[in-house]
Design an enzyme around this catalytic site. Sequence first.
Site, PDB file in Angstrom:
ATOM      1  N   ARG A 134      78.005  89.070  56.945  1.00  0.00           N
ATOM      2  CA  ARG A 134      77.973  89.584  55.574  1.00  0.00           C
ATOM      3  C   ARG A 134      76.814  88.908  54.851  1.00  0.00           C
ATOM      4  O   ARG A 134      76.927  87.761  54.447  1.00  0.00           O
ATOM      5  CB  ARG A 134      79.302  89.233  54.890  1.00  0.00           C
ATOM      6  CG  ARG A 134      79.582  89.962  53.585  1.00  0.00           C
ATOM      7  CD  ARG A 134      80.684  89.240  52.798  1.00  0.00           C
ATOM      8  NE  ARG A 134      80.142  88.043  52.171  1.00  0.00           N
ATOM      9  CZ  ARG A 134      80.858  86.967  51.849  1.00  0.00           C
ATOM     10  NH1 ARG A 134      82.148  86.906  52.111  1.00  0.00           N
ATOM     11  NH2 ARG A 134      80.285  85.913  51.277  1.00  0.00           N
ATOM     12  N   HIS A 184      80.791  88.309  48.805  1.00  0.00           N
ATOM     13  CA  HIS A 184      81.992  89.081  49.153  1.00  0.00           C
ATOM     14  C   HIS A 184      82.036  90.362  48.312  1.00  0.00           C
ATOM     15  O   HIS A 184      82.200  91.457  48.835  1.00  0.00           O
ATOM     16  CB  HIS A 184      83.238  88.235  48.910  1.00  0.00           C
ATOM     17  CG  HIS A 184      84.502  89.013  49.044  1.00  0.00           C
ATOM     18  ND1 HIS A 184      84.922  89.531  50.248  1.00  0.00           N
ATOM     19  CD2 HIS A 184      85.419  89.409  48.122  1.00  0.00           C
ATOM     20  CE1 HIS A 184      86.057  90.193  50.062  1.00  0.00           C
ATOM     21  NE2 HIS A 184      86.375  90.134  48.786  1.00  0.00           N
ATOM     22  N   TYR A 244      79.649  78.094  48.660  1.00  0.00           N
ATOM     23  CA  TYR A 244      80.437  77.691  49.828  1.00  0.00           C
ATOM     24  C   TYR A 244      79.738  77.892  51.171  1.00  0.00           C
ATOM     25  O   TYR A 244      80.307  77.585  52.207  1.00  0.00           O
ATOM     26  CB  TYR A 244      81.804  78.403  49.832  1.00  0.00           C
ATOM     27  CG  TYR A 244      81.720  79.924  49.779  1.00  0.00           C
ATOM     28  CD1 TYR A 244      81.456  80.665  50.935  1.00  0.00           C
ATOM     29  CD2 TYR A 244      81.917  80.624  48.594  1.00  0.00           C
ATOM     30  CE1 TYR A 244      81.384  82.047  50.889  1.00  0.00           C
ATOM     31  CE2 TYR A 244      81.845  82.003  48.535  1.00  0.00           C
ATOM     32  CZ  TYR A 244      81.583  82.713  49.688  1.00  0.00           C
ATOM     33  OH  TYR A 244      81.499  84.083  49.651  1.00  0.00           O
TER      34      TYR A 244
END
Length: 374
Positions: free
Chosen positions: A266, A270, A279
């Site tokens: 990805r 998100h 993160y």
Amino acid sequence: MTHTLTPTAEPATDIDDVARLVTAEGRRIADPDLERWVADVDAAALRALYRDMVLVRRVDTEGVALQRQGQLGLWAPCRGQEATQVGSARAFRADDFVFPSYREVGVAHVRGAAPADLALTWRGESHSTWNPYDINTATPQIIIGAQTLHAVGYALGIQRDGTDQVAAAYFGDGASSQGDVNEAMVFASSFRAPVVFICTNNHWAISEPVSVQAKFPIAGRAPGFGIPSMRVDGNDVLACLAATRWALDIARRGNGPAFIEAVTYRMGPHTTSDDPTRYRDEAEVERWRRRDPLTRIESLLRAEDAFDDEFAQTVAQDADRLGADVRAAVLGAPSRPAMAVFDDVYAEPHTGLAEQRERHATYLAGFAGEEASR
Ligand SMILES: Cc1ncc(C[n+]2csc(CCOP(=O)(O)OP(=O)(O)O)c2C)c(N)n1
Ligand SMILES: [Mg+2]
């Protein structure tokens, strides 16, 4: 059976331990087992797959931009996952039935969703956009993993109809930990349902890395349910097409379900509400940037003398046109009344929903006259 079964390796994070037909540099590699599924894919077909991926990336870029400009409430980017989505979706027959998640914009495009259909749900203007029966594709599922059960149920219906259609469910690495997905696999296996499970391992479930929930490749779980599986390079569109044809063949012949783990990444957040720099490491993202699925096919086509400036220009123009169509559909969408959000949720009266409707009406009434006093 008294044998002890232990994982023989721990390659869950080995992104090169995958079935592949084209390297990241765009060179073909031999894999007779996989190759035979795409023996018919000539230069023109490969160019068509490339074009699909460019179009999908363009729609995705437009979706992010429209959200940033306040025209959409949210967008779930699929950048980096174009090969997984296009390669697999191009393997289906029109009468197969596909159950996607919210990130499968490329699958929806390949299945025939109109430009408006790709975006308007994210504007909150409709609960769903396309009619599932028009393109044999269910509306995108937000409840993680639920669509796997729907796909198995649909597949059992196909089985009883006695046709050779196949149902397919797309879900993520995170979803693979959900009870629904595991229950779906038990049912599919037990009843030999004609269903293909496509797990897009994009390495992240929001901020949770796949390494936390998969100590062994996710594809390795399926045989435990009695389901054959393949772990494929999700950034290799040709391998994804081949793997899905392999899986569909199993299901179509009445041999029950099959499972694919497409290993991809990805590249974006998100959703547009997420900030992945909090993160994850930029170095990891950079590693995957070098495995870009579009560049890979472009390099292959160039090496095979099947890519020139004219082709690139035509594809870019087609992509811009589609991007503009999506934008026009969003900007031109009529706004539905705020209370319409409660319409068409249940077929019959529902007390919980009635309560919500009343509360919301009271809330909206609190703004009465505000417009006039401004
Ligand atoms: C049943 C359920 N639990 C939690 C959520 C919140 N949620 C939305 S996306 C997501 C992560 C999904 O990750 P993955 O399955 O890997 O799919 P990806 O977003 O990477 O495509 C979660 C937990 C949800 N939508 N549904
Ligand atoms: Mg994921």
